[in-house]
Structures are given as structure tokens and as C-alpha cells.
Design a protein around this motif. Sequence first.
Motif, PDB file in Angstrom:
ATOM      1  N   GLY A  81       0.797  -1.224   0.000  1.00  0.00           N
ATOM      2  CA  GLY A  81       0.000   0.000   0.000  1.00  0.00           C
ATOM      3  C   GLY A  81       0.826   1.269   0.000  1.00  0.00           C
ATOM      4  N   LYS A  82       0.175   2.332   0.456  1.00  0.00           N
ATOM      5  CA  LYS A  82       0.745   3.673   0.411  1.00  0.00           C
ATOM      6  C   LYS A  82       1.647   3.951   1.604  1.00  0.00           C
ATOM      7  CE  LYS A  82      -3.271   5.705  -1.857  1.00  0.00           C
ATOM      8  NZ  LYS A  82      -4.297   6.751  -1.770  1.00  0.00           N
ATOM      9  N   VAL A 136       4.792   0.450  -7.572  1.00  0.00           N
ATOM     10  CA  VAL A 136       4.567   1.872  -7.301  1.00  0.00           C
ATOM     11  C   VAL A 136       3.788   2.511  -8.454  1.00  0.00           C
ATOM     12  CG1 VAL A 136       5.681   4.138  -7.005  1.00  0.00           C
ATOM     13  CG2 VAL A 136       6.544   2.150  -5.768  1.00  0.00           C
ATOM     14  N   THR A 137       2.687   3.203  -8.096  1.00  0.00           N
ATOM     15  CA  THR A 137       1.865   3.885  -9.101  1.00  0.00           C
ATOM     16  C   THR A 137       1.894   5.398  -8.948  1.00  0.00           C
ATOM     17  OG1 THR A 137      -0.111   3.664  -7.730  1.00  0.00           O
ATOM     18  CG2 THR A 137       0.292   1.917  -9.358  1.00  0.00           C
ATOM     19  N   SER A 138       2.350   5.894  -7.783  1.00  0.00           N
ATOM     20  CA  SER A 138       2.428   7.349  -7.618  1.00  0.00           C
ATOM     21  C   SER A 138       3.636   7.725  -6.760  1.00  0.00           C
ATOM     22  CB  SER A 138       1.148   7.914  -7.008  1.00  0.00           C
ATOM     23  OG  SER A 138       1.004   7.510  -5.668  1.00  0.00           O
ATOM     24  N   GLY A 158       4.249   1.322 -14.242  1.00  0.00           N
ATOM     25  CA  GLY A 158       2.939   1.531 -13.634  1.00  0.00           C
ATOM     26  C   GLY A 158       2.714   2.899 -13.011  1.00  0.00           C
ATOM     27  N   VAL A 159       3.742   3.758 -12.949  1.00  0.00           N
ATOM     28  CA  VAL A 159       3.578   5.073 -12.319  1.00  0.00           C
ATOM     29  C   VAL A 159       2.694   5.953 -13.195  1.00  0.00           C
ATOM     30  CG1 VAL A 159       4.752   7.196 -11.583  1.00  0.00           C
ATOM     31  CG2 VAL A 159       5.728   4.970 -11.016  1.00  0.00           C
ATOM     32  N   THR A 160       1.582   6.412 -12.606  1.00  0.00           N
ATOM     33  CA  THR A 160       0.641   7.260 -13.345  1.00  0.00           C
ATOM     34  C   THR A 160       0.586   8.676 -12.788  1.00  0.00           C
ATOM     35  OG1 THR A 160      -1.172   6.495 -11.935  1.00  0.00           O
ATOM     36  CG2 THR A 160      -0.816   5.301 -14.010  1.00  0.00           C
ATOM     37  N   SER A 161       1.250   8.903 -11.641  1.00  0.00           N
ATOM     38  CA  SER A 161       1.212  10.224 -11.022  1.00  0.00           C
ATOM     39  C   SER A 161       2.571  10.545 -10.402  1.00  0.00           C
ATOM     40  CB  SER A 161       0.128  10.254  -9.944  1.00  0.00           C
ATOM     41  OG  SER A 161       0.178  11.459  -9.215  1.00  0.00           O
ATOM     42  N   ILE A 162       3.118  11.699 -10.784  1.00  0.00           N
ATOM     43  CA  ILE A 162       4.365  12.194 -10.201  1.00  0.00           C
ATOM     44  C   ILE A 162       4.085  13.601  -9.698  1.00  0.00           C
ATOM     45  CG2 ILE A 162       6.774  12.831 -10.629  1.00  0.00           C
ATOM     46  CD1 ILE A 162       6.880  10.677 -12.785  1.00  0.00           C
ATOM     47  N   GLY A 163       4.346  13.839  -8.415  1.00  0.00           N
ATOM     48  CA  GLY A 163       4.036  15.116  -7.782  1.00  0.00           C
ATOM     49  C   GLY A 163       4.952  16.251  -8.198  1.00  0.00           C
TER      50      GLY A 163
END
Length: 181
Positions: A81-82, A136-138, A158-163
Motif C-alpha cells: 500500500g501507500k 509503485v503507481t504514484s 505503472g507510475v501514473t502520477s508524479i508530484g
Amino acid sequence: GVTWNSSDESIVTISADGEATAVSGGSAKITAYFEEGNISGEAEFVIKGVQDPDSEKCGDNATWAVTGEGNDLTLTISGTGKMYDFWGKYEMESSTPWASYADDIRTVVIEDGITSIGDCAFQGCAMTGVIIPDSVTSIGDSAFQYCSNVTSISIPEGVTSIGNSVFEGCYDLTHISIPDS
């Protein structure tokens, strides 16, 4: 007068006079209600709780461990998880439980099963390398900010979001591998 409320007192408590106290890792919404005669108002803001430095938790189902000696330490994040979001060391005292090791961490290993790297998670660590698994997705805001010794990072498919500001201040970073998707 002003009335204060915390959305989650297991993370942040708020006194009657508005003093917030971080209790554990995570974040909570603080709401201030104001009423004086005909005038009333409401304000909301989010406070991130400080993680207990003696806790092995860095997420609801994630743990951390530091191994090695001297200034050649490895930080390993395990579980599922996160990860929690943290405060960065450049905003104020870092809220990561491994903050006291940051100058000596040379390698970060995030094991398969972790799905999200928290805000400011490794900000300012002296690492030269990091392993990010396919799970890891984000990647949260400022996650690797000011990790000035990192030279290369591979972002999994799989990473769909980068801050925001994830790699800001990574002065030695010369290669980022980003998937086609």
C-alpha cells in the motif's frame, strides 16, 4: 468566538484555543468556525501528523528499517500500500522517522508491494541510488527533492502520477528513465 475541529484526532488534536498537536503519521483536516454577532465564517486546512521516530511504520501497512554501518546505510521500505505523506526537512524539522539517518543513507530500497511514495519521503537524503518497484503507481510531492547525490532514477511502467518538485535540487541527476506510457 472560534470553534476548532479535527477530522481525525488520532492524527492531529486541536485545543479550544486552536493549538494543533500532531499525534501520529497521516493528515487531518482542521476546521475553524467563527461567529461574532451577524458575522460568521469557516476556514479549513490540512495538517500532517508527525510520525513517531520509534515506530517502524511508514504507512498503514508499510514499515521501514535502516541497515549498514557508519555513513553507508540502506533504508528499506517494506509492506503493501501507500506510504504516509511527510513534512520535508526544508520546510521544518523532517517528520520522517528516519530523519536522523538522512545524511548517512546511501541506498533506498522500496520493496514490491508499496504502491505510493509519500510526499517528502526521502527529501534531503544523501542516497546515491534508489530502487523503485513496479508496484509503485504514484510518487508524492518533493519525494526525492534535494537528494543531490542521486545520478540516475528509473520510473516504473505503472507510475501514473508524479508530484511537484520530485527531483528539484537533485544536482547530480543526469539520467531519468521514464516509461513510454
